[in-house]
Design a protein around this motif. Structure first.
Motif, PDB file in Angstrom:
ATOM      1  N   ASP A   1      44.341  28.246   0.096  1.00 60.59           N
ATOM      2  CA  ASP A   1      43.384  29.358   0.085  1.00 60.59           C
ATOM      3  C   ASP A   1      42.034  28.902  -0.471  1.00 60.59           C
ATOM      4  OD1 ASP A   1      45.273  31.111   1.087  1.00 60.59           O
ATOM      5  OD2 ASP A   1      45.825  31.931  -0.870  1.00 60.59           O
ATOM      6  N   ARG A   2      42.078  28.137  -1.565  1.00 62.01           N
ATOM      7  CA  ARG A   2      40.826  27.673  -2.151  1.00 62.01           C
ATOM      8  C   ARG A   2      40.120  26.690  -1.227  1.00 62.01           C
ATOM      9  NH1 ARG A   2      40.660  24.726  -7.969  1.00 62.01           N
ATOM     10  NH2 ARG A   2      41.330  22.941  -6.729  1.00 62.01           N
ATOM     11  N   GLY A   3      40.904  25.846  -0.554  1.00 63.80           N
ATOM     12  CA  GLY A   3      40.294  24.918   0.388  1.00 63.80           C
ATOM     13  C   GLY A   3      39.547  25.636   1.498  1.00 63.80           C
TER      14      GLY A   3
ATOM     15  N   PHE B   1      35.539  25.576   2.113  1.00 66.10           N
ATOM     16  CA  PHE B   1      35.005  25.214   3.427  1.00 66.10           C
ATOM     17  C   PHE B   1      33.925  26.204   3.844  1.00 66.10           C
ATOM     18  CE2 PHE B   1      34.824  25.583   7.997  1.00 66.10           C
ATOM     19  CZ  PHE B   1      34.789  24.283   8.444  1.00 66.10           C
ATOM     20  N   HIS B   2      34.245  27.481   3.751  1.00 69.72           N
ATOM     21  CA  HIS B   2      33.281  28.500   4.170  1.00 69.72           C
ATOM     22  C   HIS B   2      32.065  28.563   3.242  1.00 69.72           C
ATOM     23  CE1 HIS B   2      35.566  29.977   7.504  1.00 69.72           C
ATOM     24  NE2 HIS B   2      36.633  30.185   6.764  1.00 69.72           N
ATOM     25  N   MET B   3      32.215  28.035   2.031  1.00 73.82           N
ATOM     26  CA  MET B   3      31.083  27.948   1.113  1.00 73.82           C
ATOM     27  C   MET B   3      30.271  26.679   1.336  1.00 73.82           C
ATOM     28  SD  MET B   3      32.954  29.418  -2.349  1.00 73.82           S
ATOM     29  CE  MET B   3      31.489  29.420  -3.394  1.00 73.82           C
TER      30      MET B   3
ATOM     31  N   GLN C   1      35.458  18.917  -0.664  1.00 69.70           N
ATOM     32  CA  GLN C   1      36.388  19.455  -1.651  1.00 69.70           C
ATOM     33  C   GLN C   1      37.482  20.276  -0.983  1.00 69.70           C
ATOM     34  OE1 GLN C   1      36.538  18.708  -4.981  1.00 69.70           O
ATOM     35  NE2 GLN C   1      38.516  19.751  -4.730  1.00 69.70           N
ATOM     36  N   ALA C   2      37.150  20.923   0.122  1.00 69.32           N
ATOM     37  CA  ALA C   2      38.167  21.661   0.873  1.00 69.32           C
ATOM     38  C   ALA C   2      39.274  20.716   1.337  1.00 69.32           C
ATOM     39  CB  ALA C   2      37.536  22.368   2.069  1.00 69.32           C
ATOM     40  N   VAL C   3      38.885  19.584   1.888  1.00 71.51           N
ATOM     41  CA  VAL C   3      39.866  18.605   2.363  1.00 71.51           C
ATOM     42  C   VAL C   3      40.671  18.050   1.195  1.00 71.51           C
ATOM     43  CG1 VAL C   3      40.121  16.345   3.471  1.00 71.51           C
ATOM     44  CG2 VAL C   3      38.557  18.039   4.432  1.00 71.51           C
ATOM     45  N   ALA C   4      40.024  17.873   0.048  1.00 71.61           N
ATOM     46  CA  ALA C   4      40.733  17.399  -1.144  1.00 71.61           C
ATOM     47  C   ALA C   4      41.784  18.412  -1.587  1.00 71.61           C
ATOM     48  CB  ALA C   4      39.744  17.131  -2.275  1.00 71.61           C
ATOM     49  N   ASP C   5      41.464  19.696  -1.500  1.00 69.82           N
ATOM     50  CA  ASP C   5      42.443  20.727  -1.851  1.00 69.82           C
ATOM     51  C   ASP C   5      43.607  20.736  -0.868  1.00 69.82           C
ATOM     52  OD1 ASP C   5      41.220  21.597  -4.135  1.00 69.82           O
ATOM     53  OD2 ASP C   5      40.671  23.577  -3.390  1.00 69.82           O
ATOM     54  N   PHE C   6      43.319  20.558   0.406  1.00 64.44           N
ATOM     55  CA  PHE C   6      44.398  20.491   1.394  1.00 64.44           C
ATOM     56  C   PHE C   6      45.317  19.312   1.096  1.00 64.44           C
ATOM     57  CE2 PHE C   6      41.367  22.515   4.744  1.00 64.44           C
ATOM     58  CZ  PHE C   6      41.625  23.771   4.222  1.00 64.44           C
ATOM     59  N   ARG C   7      44.721  18.190   0.713  1.00 62.73           N
ATOM     60  CA  ARG C   7      45.519  16.998   0.392  1.00 62.73           C
ATOM     61  C   ARG C   7      46.384  17.257  -0.847  1.00 62.73           C
ATOM     62  NH1 ARG C   7      41.654  13.878  -0.998  1.00 62.73           N
ATOM     63  NH2 ARG C   7      41.019  13.500   1.166  1.00 62.73           N
ATOM     64  N   GLN C   8      45.795  17.891  -1.857  1.00 63.10           N
ATOM     65  CA  GLN C   8      46.550  18.188  -3.072  1.00 63.10           C
ATOM     66  C   GLN C   8      47.676  19.177  -2.788  1.00 63.10           C
ATOM     67  OE1 GLN C   8      44.114  19.512  -6.348  1.00 63.10           O
ATOM     68  NE2 GLN C   8      45.866  19.802  -7.705  1.00 63.10           N
TER      69      GLN C   8
ATOM     70  N   ASP D   1      33.272  31.957  21.372  1.00 60.80           N
ATOM     71  CA  ASP D   1      32.823  31.577  22.715  1.00 60.80           C
ATOM     72  C   ASP D   1      32.522  30.081  22.739  1.00 60.80           C
ATOM     73  OD1 ASP D   1      32.248  32.007  25.395  1.00 60.80           O
ATOM     74  OD2 ASP D   1      30.131  32.401  25.027  1.00 60.80           O
ATOM     75  N   ASP D   2      33.424  29.325  22.122  1.00 62.36           N
ATOM     76  CA  ASP D   2      33.166  27.893  21.948  1.00 62.36           C
ATOM     77  C   ASP D   2      34.478  27.163  21.701  1.00 62.36           C
ATOM     78  OD1 ASP D   2      31.748  25.483  21.520  1.00 62.36           O
ATOM     79  OD2 ASP D   2      31.760  25.811  19.354  1.00 62.36           O
ATOM     80  N   LEU D   3      34.632  26.021  22.333  1.00 61.91           N
ATOM     81  CA  LEU D   3      35.708  25.086  22.038  1.00 61.91           C
ATOM     82  C   LEU D   3      35.022  23.883  21.402  1.00 61.91           C
ATOM     83  CD1 LEU D   3      38.776  24.525  22.432  1.00 61.91           C
ATOM     84  CD2 LEU D   3      38.164  23.363  24.562  1.00 61.91           C
ATOM     85  N   PRO D   4      35.072  23.749  20.074  1.00 59.95           N
ATOM     86  CA  PRO D   4      34.207  22.784  19.395  1.00 59.95           C
ATOM     87  C   PRO D   4      34.344  21.353  19.908  1.00 59.95           C
ATOM     88  CG  PRO D   4      35.233  24.266  17.811  1.00 59.95           C
ATOM     89  CD  PRO D   4      35.887  24.524  19.131  1.00 59.95           C
ATOM     90  N   ALA D   5      33.242  20.825  20.413  1.00 60.83           N
ATOM     91  CA  ALA D   5      33.192  19.440  20.876  1.00 60.83           C
ATOM     92  C   ALA D   5      32.776  18.505  19.748  1.00 60.83           C
ATOM     93  CB  ALA D   5      32.236  19.306  22.051  1.00 60.83           C
ATOM     94  N   LYS D   6      32.534  19.066  18.570  1.00 59.54           N
ATOM     95  CA  LYS D   6      32.255  18.306  17.362  1.00 59.54           C
ATOM     96  C   LYS D   6      32.618  19.190  16.179  1.00 59.54           C
ATOM     97  CE  LYS D   6      27.388  19.721  17.223  1.00 59.54           C
ATOM     98  NZ  LYS D   6      25.990  19.254  17.171  1.00 59.54           N
ATOM     99  N   ALA D   7      32.624  18.606  14.995  1.00 62.19           N
ATOM    100  CA  ALA D   7      32.977  19.378  13.819  1.00 62.19           C
ATOM    101  C   ALA D   7      32.058  20.592  13.686  1.00 62.19           C
ATOM    102  CB  ALA D   7      32.885  18.490  12.574  1.00 62.19           C
ATOM    103  N   ARG D   8      32.674  21.752  13.554  1.00 67.27           N
ATOM    104  CA  ARG D   8      31.924  23.003  13.490  1.00 67.27           C
ATOM    105  C   ARG D   8      31.453  23.228  12.048  1.00 67.27           C
ATOM    106  NH1 ARG D   8      31.611  27.698  16.575  1.00 67.27           N
ATOM    107  NH2 ARG D   8      31.424  29.639  15.418  1.00 67.27           N
ATOM    108  N   ALA D   9      30.172  23.465  11.879  1.00 69.40           N
ATOM    109  CA  ALA D   9      29.613  23.640  10.538  1.00 69.40           C
ATOM    110  C   ALA D   9      30.190  24.878   9.874  1.00 69.40           C
ATOM    111  CB  ALA D   9      28.084  23.773  10.630  1.00 69.40           C
ATOM    112  N   PRO D  10      30.438  24.837   8.558  1.00 70.83           N
ATOM    113  CA  PRO D  10      30.915  26.017   7.835  1.00 70.83           C
ATOM    114  C   PRO D  10      29.926  27.175   7.989  1.00 70.83           C
ATOM    115  CG  PRO D  10      31.054  24.067   6.458  1.00 70.83           C
ATOM    116  CD  PRO D  10      30.274  23.670   7.663  1.00 70.83           C
ATOM    117  N   ARG D  11      30.501  28.386   8.014  1.00 73.66           N
ATOM    118  CA  ARG D  11      29.653  29.580   8.108  1.00 73.66           C
ATOM    119  C   ARG D  11      30.089  30.599   7.073  1.00 73.66           C
ATOM    120  NH1 ARG D  11      28.810  30.721  14.626  1.00 73.66           N
ATOM    121  NH2 ARG D  11      27.828  28.731  15.094  1.00 73.66           N
TER     122      ARG D  11
END
Length: 213
Positions: free
Chosen positions: A28-30, A34-36, A41-48, A203-213
């Protein structure tokens, strides 16, 4: 968001929180981080969360679907590589991870990862996932895949993976039609339902990493 972050920090730091609960709150924090805008750090939380959960499938699947949906290939590939050696994770779950990575690499014009390709080619498990692997490799047509679907859940998956192929190939209208069919099945517990909903909303299939919003 800051209030939610403070509350999650307190929960995660609580000494007696069970491992599964700690892993859920880390995920949840990850997502919140991400959205922030703090992807690292989001990826680090997922790893933890993976390290904390000790083989619980959710600690792999939830971050994976989140990263795949947003187009983060390298980060998702790291989860797949961590999942493959684990004997306590279902082979079919690893197969779905491989399907998503295989498609995302093609969409983002990346070289296919040898480990992903090897897993798809070697997979011989349950009947339906095996058919999905054959479709991904071009060994089974969409019509044959759909004919082999035994219920609405399998039809939802057939629509979804063919929709990805069509969208990537430039048939956006045909892809969206199939994505809407995924939603029409109302199989809301399926990973593919969540991803189809996101792609249609964006309306998008991301062709690259989608920026946080």
């Amino acid at each position: 968001m800051q209030t939610a972050l403070r509350q999650l920090n307190k929960l995660i730091a609580f000494p007696s929180i069970p491992p599964g609960e700690r892993a859920s709150r880390l995920i949840d924090r990850g997502k919140l981080l991400f959205h922030m805008g703090d992807v690292e750090q989001a990826v680090a939380d997922f790893r933890q969360a993976r390290d904390t959960a000790d083989g619980r499938a959710e600690a792999y699947a939830e971050p994976m679907i989140f990263l795949v949906s947003h187009g983060y290939y390298e980060e998702a590939l790291a989860i797949f590589r961590a999942a493959v050696p684990r004997e306590d994770l279902r082979g079919s779950l690893k197969l779905y991870f491989a399907l998503w990575l295989h498609e995302m690499a093609a969409r983002q014009n990346r070289p296919q990862d040898p480990g992903v390709i090897a897993f798809l080619e070697a997979y011989k498990g349950e009947r339906w996932p095996t058919r999905l692997a054959e479709h991904a490799q071009g060994k089974l047509s969409f019509d044959d895949l759909l004919r082999g679907a035994s219920d609405s859940g399998e039809r939802a998956e057939a629509y979804f993976y063919e929709a990805l192929r069509r969208w990537r190939s430039g048939n956006t209208a045909g892809a969206k039609e199939l994505m809407r069919k995924v939603l029409d099945t109302r199989r809301m517990a399926f990973f593919e339902y969540d991803m189809a909903q996101s792609y249609l909303e964006w309306d998008d299939l991301p062709a690259k990493a989608r920026a946080p919003r």
